[in-house]
Motif scaffolding. Structure first.
Motif, PDB file in Angstrom:
ATOM      1  N   ILE A 170       0.789  -1.181  -0.086  1.00  0.00           N
ATOM      2  CA  ILE A 170      -0.120  -0.347   0.118  1.00  0.00           C
ATOM      3  C   ILE A 170       1.657   0.912   0.145  1.00  0.00           C
ATOM      4  O   ILE A 170       1.374   1.459   0.815  1.00  0.00           O
ATOM      5  CB  ILE A 170      -0.381   0.179   0.983  1.00  0.00           C
ATOM      6  CG1 ILE A 170      -1.928  -1.360   1.507  1.00  0.00           C
ATOM      7  CG2 ILE A 170      -1.624   1.322   1.582  1.00  0.00           C
ATOM      8  CD1 ILE A 170      -2.914  -1.045   2.161  1.00  0.00           C
ATOM      9  N   THR A 171       0.438   2.106  -0.616  1.00  0.00           N
ATOM     10  CA  THR A 171       1.709   3.260  -1.269  1.00  0.00           C
ATOM     11  C   THR A 171      -0.033   4.515  -1.338  1.00  0.00           C
ATOM     12  O   THR A 171      -0.969   4.483  -1.131  1.00  0.00           O
ATOM     13  CB  THR A 171       2.676   2.793  -2.172  1.00  0.00           C
ATOM     14  OG1 THR A 171       2.988   4.265  -2.299  1.00  0.00           O
ATOM     15  CG2 THR A 171       1.671   2.781  -3.376  1.00  0.00           C
ATOM     16  N   ASP A 172       1.444   5.903  -1.491  1.00  0.00           N
ATOM     17  CA  ASP A 172       0.254   6.716  -1.674  1.00  0.00           C
ATOM     18  C   ASP A 172       0.273   7.563  -3.057  1.00  0.00           C
ATOM     19  O   ASP A 172      -0.831   8.030  -3.277  1.00  0.00           O
ATOM     20  CB  ASP A 172       0.623   7.909  -0.647  1.00  0.00           C
ATOM     21  CG  ASP A 172       2.442   8.426  -1.068  1.00  0.00           C
ATOM     22  OD1 ASP A 172       3.558   7.727  -0.186  1.00  0.00           O
ATOM     23  OD2 ASP A 172       2.285   9.578  -1.068  1.00  0.00           O
ATOM     24  N   GLU A 173       0.841   7.309  -4.408  1.00  0.00           N
ATOM     25  CA  GLU A 173       1.681   7.100  -5.303  1.00  0.00           C
ATOM     26  C   GLU A 173       1.345   6.357  -6.902  1.00  0.00           C
ATOM     27  O   GLU A 173       2.424   5.504  -6.413  1.00  0.00           O
ATOM     28  CB  GLU A 173       2.530   8.882  -6.004  1.00  0.00           C
ATOM     29  CG  GLU A 173       2.360   9.673  -4.469  1.00  0.00           C
ATOM     30  CD  GLU A 173       3.777  10.861  -4.967  1.00  0.00           C
ATOM     31  OE1 GLU A 173       4.899  10.460  -6.172  1.00  0.00           O
ATOM     32  OE2 GLU A 173       3.058  11.942  -4.374  1.00  0.00           O
ATOM     33  N   GLU A 174       1.294   6.113  -7.657  1.00  0.00           N
ATOM     34  CA  GLU A 174       1.529   5.318  -8.508  1.00  0.00           C
ATOM     35  C   GLU A 174       3.005   4.922  -8.699  1.00  0.00           C
ATOM     36  O   GLU A 174       2.751   6.762  -9.113  1.00  0.00           O
ATOM     37  CB  GLU A 174       0.961   5.689 -10.120  1.00  0.00           C
ATOM     38  CG  GLU A 174      -0.084   4.288 -10.763  1.00  0.00           C
ATOM     39  CD  GLU A 174      -0.744   3.898 -10.759  1.00  0.00           C
ATOM     40  OE1 GLU A 174      -0.316   2.477 -11.001  1.00  0.00           O
ATOM     41  OE2 GLU A 174      -1.508   4.108  -9.615  1.00  0.00           O
ATOM     42  N   PRO A 175       3.201   4.428  -8.499  1.00  0.00           N
ATOM     43  CA  PRO A 175       4.794   4.532  -8.812  1.00  0.00           C
ATOM     44  C   PRO A 175       4.981   3.989 -10.208  1.00  0.00           C
ATOM     45  O   PRO A 175       4.269   4.211 -11.303  1.00  0.00           O
ATOM     46  CB  PRO A 175       5.099   3.040  -8.355  1.00  0.00           C
ATOM     47  CG  PRO A 175       4.088   1.957  -7.217  1.00  0.00           C
ATOM     48  CD  PRO A 175       2.954   2.614  -7.754  1.00  0.00           C
ATOM     49  N   ASN A 176       6.008   4.191 -10.466  1.00  0.00           N
ATOM     50  CA  ASN A 176       6.883   4.166 -12.403  1.00  0.00           C
ATOM     51  C   ASN A 176       6.203   2.591 -12.241  1.00  0.00           C
ATOM     52  O   ASN A 176       6.114   1.438 -11.971  1.00  0.00           O
ATOM     53  CB  ASN A 176       7.946   4.110 -12.464  1.00  0.00           C
ATOM     54  CG  ASN A 176       9.013   3.668 -11.327  1.00  0.00           C
ATOM     55  OD1 ASN A 176       8.534   1.770 -11.810  1.00  0.00           O
ATOM     56  ND2 ASN A 176       9.736   4.219 -10.651  1.00  0.00           N
ATOM     57  N   GLN A 177       6.395   2.561 -13.877  1.00  0.00           N
ATOM     58  CA  GLN A 177       6.130   1.355 -14.317  1.00  0.00           C
ATOM     59  C   GLN A 177       6.816  -0.034 -14.362  1.00  0.00           C
ATOM     60  O   GLN A 177       6.282  -1.061 -14.160  1.00  0.00           O
ATOM     61  CB  GLN A 177       5.842   1.468 -15.986  1.00  0.00           C
ATOM     62  CG  GLN A 177       5.490   0.061 -16.528  1.00  0.00           C
ATOM     63  CD  GLN A 177       4.143  -0.155 -15.978  1.00  0.00           C
ATOM     64  OE1 GLN A 177       2.857   0.949 -15.991  1.00  0.00           O
ATOM     65  NE2 GLN A 177       3.698  -1.807 -16.020  1.00  0.00           N
ATOM     66  N   ALA A 178       7.941   0.882 -13.870  1.00  0.00           N
ATOM     67  CA  ALA A 178       9.706  -0.585 -13.562  1.00  0.00           C
ATOM     68  C   ALA A 178       8.768  -1.053 -12.196  1.00  0.00           C
ATOM     69  O   ALA A 178       9.523  -2.467 -12.383  1.00  0.00           O
ATOM     70  CB  ALA A 178      10.947  -0.325 -13.773  1.00  0.00           C
ATOM     71  N   PHE A 179       8.463   0.239 -12.075  1.00  0.00           N
ATOM     72  CA  PHE A 179       8.233  -1.008  -9.636  1.00  0.00           C
ATOM     73  C   PHE A 179       7.305  -1.633 -10.420  1.00  0.00           C
ATOM     74  O   PHE A 179       7.086  -2.983  -9.079  1.00  0.00           O
ATOM     75  CB  PHE A 179       8.075   0.330  -9.131  1.00  0.00           C
ATOM     76  CG  PHE A 179       8.628  -0.307  -7.936  1.00  0.00           C
ATOM     77  CD1 PHE A 179       8.840  -0.694  -6.705  1.00  0.00           C
ATOM     78  CD2 PHE A 179       7.192  -0.826  -6.938  1.00  0.00           C
ATOM     79  CE1 PHE A 179       8.839  -1.354  -5.606  1.00  0.00           C
ATOM     80  CE2 PHE A 179       6.574  -0.708  -5.551  1.00  0.00           C
ATOM     81  CZ  PHE A 179       7.894  -1.236  -5.163  1.00  0.00           C
ATOM     82  N   ILE A 180       6.244  -1.122 -11.180  1.00  0.00           N
ATOM     83  CA  ILE A 180       4.571  -1.774 -10.772  1.00  0.00           C
ATOM     84  C   ILE A 180       4.930  -3.600 -11.204  1.00  0.00           C
ATOM     85  O   ILE A 180       4.142  -4.288 -10.839  1.00  0.00           O
ATOM     86  CB  ILE A 180       3.975  -1.536 -11.734  1.00  0.00           C
ATOM     87  CG1 ILE A 180       3.455  -0.281 -10.826  1.00  0.00           C
ATOM     88  CG2 ILE A 180       2.722  -1.818 -11.718  1.00  0.00           C
ATOM     89  CD1 ILE A 180       1.951   1.081 -11.851  1.00  0.00           C
TER      90      ILE A 180
END
Length: 257
Positions: free
Chosen positions: A227-237
């Motif tokens: 659970i985080t507060d901002e959409e991560p970059n695509q590489a992390f997703i």
């Protein structure tokens, strides 16, 4: 373009890519090799880079973990959003473990239903003691005075007797190198907590993503949800997807893999 503007762009490139070459500077900013070298010399003098053969890298940036009272004064809105959303995952009569992080502590403010909470955090126990419904098990052990948590053999041994529905874990860094933290003692307790839970939930504001700290206590494949507060970059997703980890973003309530 002035040198000051170019230096800012070089630092931004380094933040995004970790390293830069003289050729990169010449190509991207249309300058000579001599100018590129002067830029790197200037940044080195400012102690913002480490020069390498043919380019530069950023110096290691280990986060200082302030004492617990200091961190409590600066519980961010991001952490509160994460904590509030995480609390909605608890169901009546759940047995859960909460660790010592300030993000997990923020979650405690929103827990007031029939459940059993096991924690090694003095502050989390204090917060929950003001609530009517939760039952609290405070794990006994050696007191870390600065960060207000209990650790050591007795904590690890006591955890072996519990099996819980969910564990909520805070970290200093989460990356391809797994879950990392500064203190080995804290990491050992977090790892044992994870082993005693049916579902492992990591709470991490955006500043923790992509960071690797001193002590790795778990691999990505060992967790179920971030659970985080901002959409991560695509590489992390993509990294989460490859390790079968779900993602929940507090700002958008978006769930994905």
């Amino acid at each position: 373009m002035s040198q000051e503007e170019r230096l800012l762009l070089i630092l931004q490139y380094l933040t995004d890519h970790n390293r830069i070459t003289v050729e990169d500077i010449c190509t991207y900013y249309d300058v000579s090799r001599d100018t590129a070298r002067r830029d790197l010399v200037k940044l080195e003098e400012q102690q913002k880079i480490i020069r390498t053969r043919g380019g530069a890298i950023l110096p290691s940036n280990h986060k200082r973990v302030h004492n617990y009272h200091h961190r409590l004064q600066y519980v961010s809105e991001e952490k509160k959003k994460i904590g509030k959303l995480a609390a909605t995952l608890i169901q009546d009569n759940d047995h859960i473990i909460l660790d010592t992080s300030t993000t997990v502590q923020a979650m405690g403010e929103y827990i007031d239903l029939e459940c059993t909470v096991i924690t090694n955090s003095i502050h989390v126990a204090e917060i929950l003691s003001d609530k009517t419904n939760p039952n609290i098990h405070l794990l006994g052990g050696i007191l870390h005075k600065e960060h207000r948590y209990l650790y050591g053999h007795s904590v690890l041994e006591k955890l072996d007797y519990f099996t819980v529905d969910k564990v909520f874990i805070g970290i200093v860094g989460i990356s391809e190198n797994g879950l990392t933290i500064v203190d080995e003692e804290d990491g050992a307790v977090k790892r044992k907590m994870m082993q005693r839970a049916k579902q492992v939930i990591v709470l991490a504001d955006h500043s923790k993503i992509g960071i690797t700290e001193f002590f790795q206590f778990a691999k990505l494949e060992e967790i179920d949800l971030v659970i985080t507060d901002e959409e991560p970059n695509q590489a992390f997703i993509q990294l989460l997807t490859e390790n079968n980890v779900e993602l929940l973003v507090a700002n958008s309530n978006k769930v994905g893999q």
